[in-house]
Design an enzyme around this catalytic site. Structure first.
Site, PDB file in Angstrom:
ATOM      1  N   ASP A  17       0.853  -1.372  -0.225  1.00 22.39           N
ATOM      2  CA  ASP A  17       0.176  -0.086  -0.081  1.00 22.39           C
ATOM      3  C   ASP A  17       0.813   1.330   0.190  1.00 22.39           C
ATOM      4  OD1 ASP A  17      -2.250   1.711   0.176  1.00 22.39           O
ATOM      5  OD2 ASP A  17      -2.823   0.990   2.085  1.00 22.39           O
ATOM      6  N   ASN A  19       1.382   3.300  -2.799  1.00 25.23           N
ATOM      7  CA  ASN A  19       2.084   3.704  -4.147  1.00 25.23           C
ATOM      8  C   ASN A  19       1.740   5.006  -4.575  1.00 25.23           C
ATOM      9  OD1 ASN A  19       3.197   1.063  -3.960  1.00 25.23           O
ATOM     10  ND2 ASN A  19       1.911   0.239  -5.736  1.00 25.23           N
ATOM     11  N   THR A  63     -10.135  -7.836  -5.070  1.00 31.81           N
ATOM     12  CA  THR A  63     -11.493  -7.626  -6.037  1.00 31.81           C
ATOM     13  C   THR A  63     -12.221  -6.145  -6.175  1.00 31.81           C
ATOM     14  OG1 THR A  63     -12.460  -8.684  -4.356  1.00 31.81           O
ATOM     15  CG2 THR A  63     -12.220 -10.088  -5.893  1.00 31.81           C
ATOM     16  N   ASN A  65     -10.276  -3.407  -6.198  1.00 31.23           N
ATOM     17  CA  ASN A  65      -9.484  -2.849  -6.899  1.00 31.23           C
ATOM     18  C   ASN A  65      -9.834  -2.406  -8.362  1.00 31.23           C
ATOM     19  OD1 ASN A  65      -6.334  -3.595  -5.390  1.00 31.23           O
ATOM     20  ND2 ASN A  65      -7.724  -1.972  -4.883  1.00 31.23           N
TER      21      ASN A  65
END
Ligand code: FPP
Length: 243
Positions: A17, A19, A63, A65
């Protein structure tokens, strides 16, 4: 006192997490944040296995995302295909097995072919396992396992009276050992529907560091913190440990 001999967790899971925020802080596009994350992910995966971690699970796409913009999802899917191809060949040479967890639906043929080919190519490797969780949801994993149990029940393959934790685990996407250490980067304190079954006795380690900056020294710090914990699995406290 710090422990003198470090115990290396057998199964480490990372919720990748930060980015996007890493990129934003640098005035870069989210895509460049994911690219930097993917480069770091390869390094960290290799490092973890070299330290003796047997299984490393990486939450790279949930899922949920798929709700992101089409542009971001398309970029990520292309990145997965390219990175999986290059990582797959390199990890294969390094005797590392690569597996994938998640639903196949909604993934393109290109992604599916890529992950199938890497799975096949690396299936006999023995140095360690990288489990990429892609189009993954923890609730779905349990529901999908129940569906498979029910199929086997109908076919007389499973006796429900004998269904225990060990037997049920074999119906999950991958038959992996329990998670010992869960790491989440970027300062969020949630588990976001990740590997709920496997996480029952995991130690949790949260760090504010964004994933592209989560380098080897940050991984070492997580291992050190894991060694400071006193894992009791519901039993009594081990007084020989300082915590
Ligand atoms: C979370 O950061 C990250 C993702 C949803 C994607 C993770 C993908 C990679 C690291 C690249 C994958 C590469 C390989 C090799 C599989 P975020 O976008 O939620 O960050 P933010 O919360 O700061 O916006």
């Amino acid at each position: 006192m710090e422990p003198s001999i470090l115990s290396i967790p057998n199964h480490v899971a990372i919720i990748v997490d930060g980015n996007g925020r890493w990129a934003k802080e640098r005035g870069l596009s989210r895509s460049l944040g994911h690219k930097a994350g993917s480069e770091n992910l390869e390094e960290i995966a290799r490092y973890a296995i070299s330290k003796g971690v047997k299984v490393l699970s990486l939450y790279v796409f949930s899922t949920e995302n798929f709700k992101r913009s089409k542009e971001e999802v398309d970029y990520l899917m292309d990145l997965f295909v390219n990175k999986f191809k290059s990582i797959g060949s390199k990890f294969n040479k390094e005797n590392i097995k690569v597996v994938f967890s998640g639903r196949r639906e909604n993934l393109s043929i290109d992604v599916l072919n890529t992950i199938d080919s890497i799975t096949e190519k690396t299936k006999n490797n023995t140095k360690g396992i990288i489990n990429f969780c892609l189009n993954y949801g923890g609730h779905f994993e349990i529901i999908d396992a129940v569906k498979k149990v029910s199929e086997d029940y109908k076919n007389g393959v499973v006796d429900l009276n004998n269904l225990d934790e060990e037997c049920f685990s074999k119906y999950l996407y991958q038959d992996l050992p329990p998670i010992d250490l869960l790491i989440r980067t970027s300062g969020e304190y949630r588990i976001s529907n990740f590997m709920l079954w496997q996480m029952s006795y995991a130690e949790f380690y949260f760090t504010k560091t964004y994933f592209p900056d989560f380098k080897e020294s940050a991984f070492d710090e997580a291992i050190l913190e894991y060694n400071r914990r006193n894992r009791r699995f519901g039993g009594i406290k081990d007084e020989t440990k300082n915590n």
